[in-house]
Design a protein around this motif. Structure first.
Motif, PDB file in Angstrom:
ATOM      1  N   GLN A 134      -2.292 -35.031  25.698  1.00 50.47           N
ATOM      2  CA  GLN A 134      -3.467 -35.872  25.453  1.00 50.47           C
ATOM      3  C   GLN A 134      -4.707 -35.058  25.799  1.00 50.47           C
ATOM      4  O   GLN A 134      -4.661 -34.167  26.653  1.00 50.47           O
ATOM      5  N   GLY A 135      -5.833 -35.342  25.138  1.00 48.68           N
ATOM      6  CA  GLY A 135      -7.065 -34.621  25.425  1.00 48.68           C
ATOM      7  C   GLY A 135      -8.158 -34.888  24.420  1.00 48.68           C
ATOM      8  O   GLY A 135      -8.073 -35.833  23.627  1.00 48.68           O
ATOM      9  N   GLN A 136      -9.211 -34.066  24.465  1.00 47.37           N
ATOM     10  CA  GLN A 136     -10.333 -34.186  23.528  1.00 47.37           C
ATOM     11  C   GLN A 136     -10.891 -32.794  23.214  1.00 47.37           C
ATOM     12  O   GLN A 136     -10.722 -31.849  23.990  1.00 47.37           O
ATOM     13  N   PHE A 137     -11.571 -32.722  22.074  1.00 42.93           N
ATOM     14  CA  PHE A 137     -12.046 -31.430  21.569  1.00 42.93           C
ATOM     15  C   PHE A 137     -13.469 -31.114  22.010  1.00 42.93           C
ATOM     16  O   PHE A 137     -13.963 -30.011  21.752  1.00 42.93           O
ATOM     17  N   VAL A 148      -2.843 -28.020  32.419  1.00 43.63           N
ATOM     18  CA  VAL A 148      -4.034 -28.231  31.595  1.00 43.63           C
ATOM     19  C   VAL A 148      -4.290 -26.985  30.745  1.00 43.63           C
ATOM     20  O   VAL A 148      -3.962 -25.855  31.135  1.00 43.63           O
ATOM     21  N   ARG A 149      -4.908 -27.208  29.561  1.00 45.12           N
ATOM     22  CA  ARG A 149      -5.239 -26.131  28.635  1.00 45.12           C
ATOM     23  C   ARG A 149      -6.682 -26.339  28.169  1.00 45.12           C
ATOM     24  O   ARG A 149      -7.066 -27.462  27.818  1.00 45.12           O
ATOM     25  N   SER A 150      -7.459 -25.280  28.180  1.00 43.27           N
ATOM     26  CA  SER A 150      -8.840 -25.343  27.673  1.00 43.27           C
ATOM     27  C   SER A 150      -9.088 -24.137  26.763  1.00 43.27           C
ATOM     28  O   SER A 150      -8.776 -22.996  27.139  1.00 43.27           O
ATOM     29  N   ALA A 165     -17.931 -23.566  28.536  1.00 41.14           N
ATOM     30  CA  ALA A 165     -17.603 -24.769  27.766  1.00 41.14           C
ATOM     31  C   ALA A 165     -16.325 -24.558  26.962  1.00 41.14           C
ATOM     32  O   ALA A 165     -16.168 -23.539  26.277  1.00 41.14           O
ATOM     33  N   SER A 166     -15.451 -25.550  27.057  1.00 40.52           N
ATOM     34  CA  SER A 166     -14.186 -25.480  26.328  1.00 40.52           C
ATOM     35  C   SER A 166     -13.623 -26.900  26.204  1.00 40.52           C
ATOM     36  O   SER A 166     -14.127 -27.846  26.814  1.00 40.52           O
ATOM     37  N   ASN A 167     -12.586 -27.041  25.367  1.00 42.44           N
ATOM     38  CA  ASN A 167     -12.020 -28.370  25.177  1.00 42.44           C
ATOM     39  C   ASN A 167     -11.071 -28.734  26.334  1.00 42.44           C
ATOM     40  O   ASN A 167     -10.866 -27.934  27.261  1.00 42.44           O
ATOM     41  N   SER A 168     -10.479 -29.927  26.256  1.00 46.87           N
ATOM     42  CA  SER A 168      -9.728 -30.463  27.403  1.00 46.87           C
ATOM     43  C   SER A 168      -8.413 -31.073  26.919  1.00 46.87           C
ATOM     44  O   SER A 168      -8.419 -32.098  26.224  1.00 46.87           O
ATOM     45  N   PHE A 169      -7.309 -30.460  27.295  1.00 44.00           N
ATOM     46  CA  PHE A 169      -6.000 -31.003  26.936  1.00 44.00           C
ATOM     47  C   PHE A 169      -5.041 -30.899  28.128  1.00 44.00           C
ATOM     48  O   PHE A 169      -5.084 -29.937  28.894  1.00 44.00           O
ATOM     49  N   VAL A 170      -4.209 -31.921  28.248  1.00 44.00           N
ATOM     50  CA  VAL A 170      -3.186 -31.951  29.287  1.00 44.00           C
ATOM     51  C   VAL A 170      -1.825 -32.074  28.609  1.00 44.00           C
ATOM     52  O   VAL A 170      -1.601 -32.968  27.785  1.00 44.00           O
ATOM     53  N   GLU A 171      -0.938 -31.169  28.967  1.00 44.89           N
ATOM     54  CA  GLU A 171       0.459 -31.287  28.558  1.00 44.89           C
ATOM     55  C   GLU A 171       1.229 -31.895  29.726  1.00 44.89           C
ATOM     56  O   GLU A 171       1.042 -31.492  30.884  1.00 44.89           O
ATOM     57  N   ALA A 205      -2.813 -41.965  34.916  1.00 44.77           N
ATOM     58  CA  ALA A 205      -3.228 -40.900  35.840  1.00 44.77           C
ATOM     59  C   ALA A 205      -4.376 -40.133  35.203  1.00 44.77           C
ATOM     60  O   ALA A 205      -4.346 -39.845  34.010  1.00 44.77           O
ATOM     61  N   THR A 206      -5.387 -39.794  35.994  1.00 46.04           N
ATOM     62  CA  THR A 206      -6.526 -39.024  35.498  1.00 46.04           C
ATOM     63  C   THR A 206      -6.433 -37.599  36.033  1.00 46.04           C
ATOM     64  O   THR A 206      -6.338 -37.394  37.244  1.00 46.04           O
ATOM     65  N   ILE A 207      -6.451 -36.636  35.134  1.00 45.40           N
ATOM     66  CA  ILE A 207      -6.377 -35.214  35.468  1.00 45.40           C
ATOM     67  C   ILE A 207      -7.757 -34.606  35.253  1.00 45.40           C
ATOM     68  O   ILE A 207      -8.350 -34.778  34.190  1.00 45.40           O
ATOM     69  N   SER A 208      -8.288 -33.916  36.254  1.00 47.91           N
ATOM     70  CA  SER A 208      -9.624 -33.319  36.130  1.00 47.91           C
ATOM     71  C   SER A 208      -9.576 -31.854  36.563  1.00 47.91           C
ATOM     72  O   SER A 208      -8.754 -31.462  37.385  1.00 47.91           O
ATOM     73  N   TRP A 209     -10.467 -31.043  35.981  1.00 50.37           N
ATOM     74  CA  TRP A 209     -10.586 -29.626  36.324  1.00 50.37           C
ATOM     75  C   TRP A 209     -11.924 -29.103  35.808  1.00 50.37           C
ATOM     76  O   TRP A 209     -12.641 -29.828  35.097  1.00 50.37           O
ATOM     77  N   THR A 210     -12.253 -27.890  36.175  1.00 50.49           N
ATOM     78  CA  THR A 210     -13.484 -27.253  35.692  1.00 50.49           C
ATOM     79  C   THR A 210     -13.132 -25.901  35.065  1.00 50.49           C
ATOM     80  O   THR A 210     -12.106 -25.286  35.371  1.00 50.49           O
ATOM     81  N   THR A 211     -14.023 -25.476  34.190  1.00 47.39           N
ATOM     82  CA  THR A 211     -13.921 -24.132  33.586  1.00 47.39           C
ATOM     83  C   THR A 211     -15.261 -23.431  33.735  1.00 47.39           C
ATOM     84  O   THR A 211     -16.311 -24.076  33.894  1.00 47.39           O
TER      85      THR A 211
END
Length: 260
Positions: free
Chosen positions: A27-30, A53-55, A10-16, A1-7
């Protein structure tokens, strides 16, 4: 599954994510971006997941979304049916029933023939799906050994074939040992030197008349090897004003003879 969002910065991208709101996986990236996309891999099929999601921006300030859910798709069925309990039964002169079971609903097909290497005939039902299968083979020849294999396809298109490990299953039809029944024997046309003899048989058979001027007979017509149930034989070369005795003879396809 692909989870997408905007902020908004600029910030990092993590999904719990997990099976309830305690999550347990991440899972995510810095990389610092404003458009975020994280693809979750290693999920179970046909399962409900909770996620948020957490950014976090470059100053360490974090934004967290509310809980949401998704359900993964069912995994495609790539497993063929398992065939078992292949058997033949109700064997007669000209027919036999082939039966088997499968561990899932599937259709019912039988390939058969008089040689294991050449199963040139097909019988069965390709449209109906069951766990228990019975296919009736008809129009067989008496006293023949037939070889067969069974096939079943499930609703997802997966085929299974059981050919007894390449040796084919087999059965032998019952031998025909019963001669034809003869009836309605008549001399329908009699002239001074010929006569036409007719009769019926209960099954297709040959035609021959045995005749003579006494009960020793002594003469016979040439056997007509055409198999029929309605018989007519013309006797010629008879002597005028002479009494003849006769009897009729028929032989069926299994070489069973009847003389009447």
């Amino acid at each position: 599954a692909t989870i997408s969002w905007t902020t908004d910065k600029a910030s990092n991208s993590f999904v719990e994510y997990g099976f309830d709101t305690s999550y347990g996986y991440s899972q995510g990236q810095f990389d610092l971006v404003t458009s975020h996309s994280v693809t979750l891999v290693g999920l179970l099929s046909d399962a409900l997941y909770h996620f948020r999601v957490r950014s976090t921006d470059s100053d360490g300030l974090e934004g967290v979304s509310s809980d949401d859910t998704f359900t993964t798709e069912s995994a495609p069925d790539i497993t063929p049916p398992v065939i078992s309990s292949v058997a033949s039964s109700n064997i007669t002169l000209t027919s036999a029933d082939i039966s088997w079971t499968t561990d899932e609903n599937a259709n019912s097909l039988v390939d058969y023939g008089t040689e294991c290497a050449n199963l040139s005939f097909l019988a069965g039902d390709a449209q109906t799906y069951n766990l228990s299968h019975t296919v009736s083979l008809t129009g067989l020849s008496p006293g023949f050994t037939y070889y067969y294999q069974v096939r079943s396809q499930d609703a997802s298109g997966n085929w299974a074939t059981d050919n007894n490990s390449g040796n084919c299953y087999s059965f032998t039809t019952t031998a025909d040992t019963t001669p034809p029944t003869i009836s309605n024997v008549q001399a329908v046309v009699v002239s001074d030197t010929s006569a036409v003899i007719t009769w019926d048989t209960s099954e297709s058979a040959t035609s021959q008349v045995i005749y003579g001027t006494d009960l020793n007979y002594g003469s016979q017509t040439t056997e007509d090897t055409t198999l029929t149930q309605t018989h007519s034989v013309t006797i010629t070369g008879l002597t005028k004003e002479t009494t003849y005795y006769y009897k009729v003879r028929s032989v069926d396809a299994a070489n069973n003879e009847r003389i009447d």
